[in-house]
Design a protein around this motif. Sequence first.
Motif, mmCIF file in Angstrom:
data_model
loop_
_atom_site.group_PDB
_atom_site.id
_atom_site.type_symbol
_atom_site.label_atom_id
_atom_site.label_comp_id
_atom_site.label_asym_id
_atom_site.label_seq_id
_atom_site.Cartn_x
_atom_site.Cartn_y
_atom_site.Cartn_z
ATOM 1 N N LEU A 53 0.797 -1.224 0.000
ATOM 2 C CA LEU A 53 0.000 0.000 0.000
ATOM 3 C C LEU A 53 0.838 1.287 0.000
ATOM 4 O O LEU A 53 0.482 2.264 0.638
ATOM 5 N N SER A 54 1.903 1.283 -0.739
ATOM 6 C CA SER A 54 2.707 2.484 -0.918
ATOM 7 C C SER A 54 2.012 3.309 -2.005
ATOM 8 O O SER A 54 2.277 3.153 -3.193
ATOM 9 N N ILE A 55 1.085 4.167 -1.574
ATOM 10 C CA ILE A 55 0.213 4.906 -2.492
ATOM 11 C C ILE A 55 0.330 6.393 -2.187
ATOM 12 O O ILE A 55 0.379 6.801 -1.027
ATOM 13 N N ASN A 56 0.353 7.194 -3.240
ATOM 14 C CA ASN A 56 0.447 8.643 -3.087
ATOM 15 C C ASN A 56 -0.917 9.241 -2.768
ATOM 16 O O ASN A 56 -1.939 8.811 -3.303
ATOM 17 N N ASP A 57 -0.924 10.260 -1.919
ATOM 18 C CA ASP A 57 -2.140 11.007 -1.661
ATOM 19 C C ASP A 57 -2.472 11.832 -2.908
ATOM 20 O O ASP A 57 -1.569 12.381 -3.537
ATOM 21 N N PRO A 58 -3.752 11.917 -3.293
ATOM 22 C CA PRO A 58 -4.090 12.676 -4.499
ATOM 23 C C PRO A 58 -3.909 14.194 -4.348
ATOM 24 O O PRO A 58 -3.809 14.903 -5.341
ATOM 25 N N GLU A 59 -3.858 14.694 -3.111
ATOM 26 C CA GLU A 59 -3.772 16.137 -2.884
ATOM 27 C C GLU A 59 -2.392 16.626 -2.484
ATOM 28 O O GLU A 59 -2.027 17.747 -2.772
ATOM 29 N N LEU A 100 -11.769 8.276 -4.201
ATOM 30 C CA LEU A 100 -10.579 8.110 -5.037
ATOM 31 C C LEU A 100 -9.484 7.361 -4.279
ATOM 32 O O LEU A 100 -8.831 6.473 -4.823
ATOM 33 N N ILE A 101 -9.299 7.692 -3.020
ATOM 34 C CA ILE A 101 -8.302 6.996 -2.191
ATOM 35 C C ILE A 101 -8.678 5.511 -2.058
ATOM 36 O O ILE A 101 -7.848 4.627 -2.256
ATOM 37 N N GLY A 102 -9.936 5.251 -1.735
ATOM 38 C CA GLY A 102 -10.396 3.860 -1.614
ATOM 39 C C GLY A 102 -10.242 3.092 -2.916
ATOM 40 O O GLY A 102 -9.813 1.934 -2.920
ATOM 41 N N VAL A 156 -5.873 9.463 -12.935
ATOM 42 C CA VAL A 156 -5.671 9.959 -11.573
ATOM 43 C C VAL A 156 -5.289 8.803 -10.638
ATOM 44 O O VAL A 156 -4.383 8.931 -9.818
ATOM 45 N N VAL A 157 -5.965 7.671 -10.770
ATOM 46 C CA VAL A 157 -5.637 6.489 -9.959
ATOM 47 C C VAL A 157 -4.193 6.071 -10.229
ATOM 48 O O VAL A 157 -3.422 5.824 -9.299
ATOM 49 N N ASN A 158 -3.803 6.022 -11.494
ATOM 50 C CA ASN A 158 -2.435 5.623 -11.833
ATOM 51 C C ASN A 158 -1.405 6.600 -11.284
ATOM 52 O O ASN A 158 -0.305 6.190 -10.895
ATOM 53 N N GLN A 159 -1.739 7.881 -11.206
ATOM 54 C CA GLN A 159 -0.829 8.852 -10.580
ATOM 55 C C GLN A 159 -0.668 8.543 -9.096
ATOM 56 O O GLN A 159 0.438 8.644 -8.561
ATOM 57 N N CYS A 160 -1.741 8.178 -8.442
ATOM 58 C CA CYS A 160 -1.669 7.809 -7.029
ATOM 59 C C CYS A 160 -0.801 6.558 -6.835
ATOM 60 O O CYS A 160 -0.148 6.419 -5.804
ATOM 61 N N LEU A 161 -0.820 5.665 -7.812
ATOM 62 C CA LEU A 161 -0.089 4.404 -7.692
ATOM 63 C C LEU A 161 1.339 4.469 -8.221
ATOM 64 O O LEU A 161 2.110 3.544 -7.996
ATOM 65 N N SER A 162 1.690 5.554 -8.896
ATOM 66 C CA SER A 162 3.044 5.661 -9.448
ATOM 67 C C SER A 162 4.050 5.897 -8.328
ATOM 68 O O SER A 162 3.724 6.433 -7.269
ATOM 69 N N THR A 163 5.277 5.474 -8.580
ATOM 70 C CA THR A 163 6.317 5.682 -7.570
ATOM 71 C C THR A 163 6.879 7.078 -7.733
ATOM 72 O O THR A 163 7.147 7.533 -8.843
#
Length: 166
Positions: A53-59, A100-102, A156-163
């Motif tokens: 769960l290494s996920i970026n916050d969208p904000e 979006l986070i979920g 947007v989801v893929n941006q949250c999941l990108s490293t």
Amino acid sequence: WVTFGGVNMSGGTRLENANPVIFQRSGERLLTATDEDEDVHDPIDDREIFDILSINDPEHPLSLEELNVVEQVRVKVSDAESTVGIEFTPTIPHCSMATLIGLSIKVKLLRSLPDRFKIDVHITPGTHASEEAVNKQLADKERVAAALENSSLLEVVNQCLSTRSI
């Protein structure tokens, strides 16, 4: 899904939580010889899921872990029953990014885990004003599938999941 959680896809710049509390990341997991031995059955556990769960916050330019949105104690795994449950806690009770986070958490797990796993992602009880509606959307397989067909939302989801580089 654009109405799914009311995610604003227009790129607005006003932050809902302009000054979030930042938490320390957990350290790297130390691997043992047994972890690295491919001949030993190694059941998936809560720490392994938490590490996924290494996920970026969208904000914010921070991870969900750094914002305490995801915590290892809120990860429940049964390798034998092929179930994973994640509770996440938005930083504020009216967070418009909760769906979006979920969705990002759910997509990360769907992409990372074997198909045998049933994945349940929901808001920590009592921490969000629209908890019931968000949880209902996240539990609806058809809504999730439709959301992932929306190219803007998927981006947007893929941006949250990108490293991100630290």
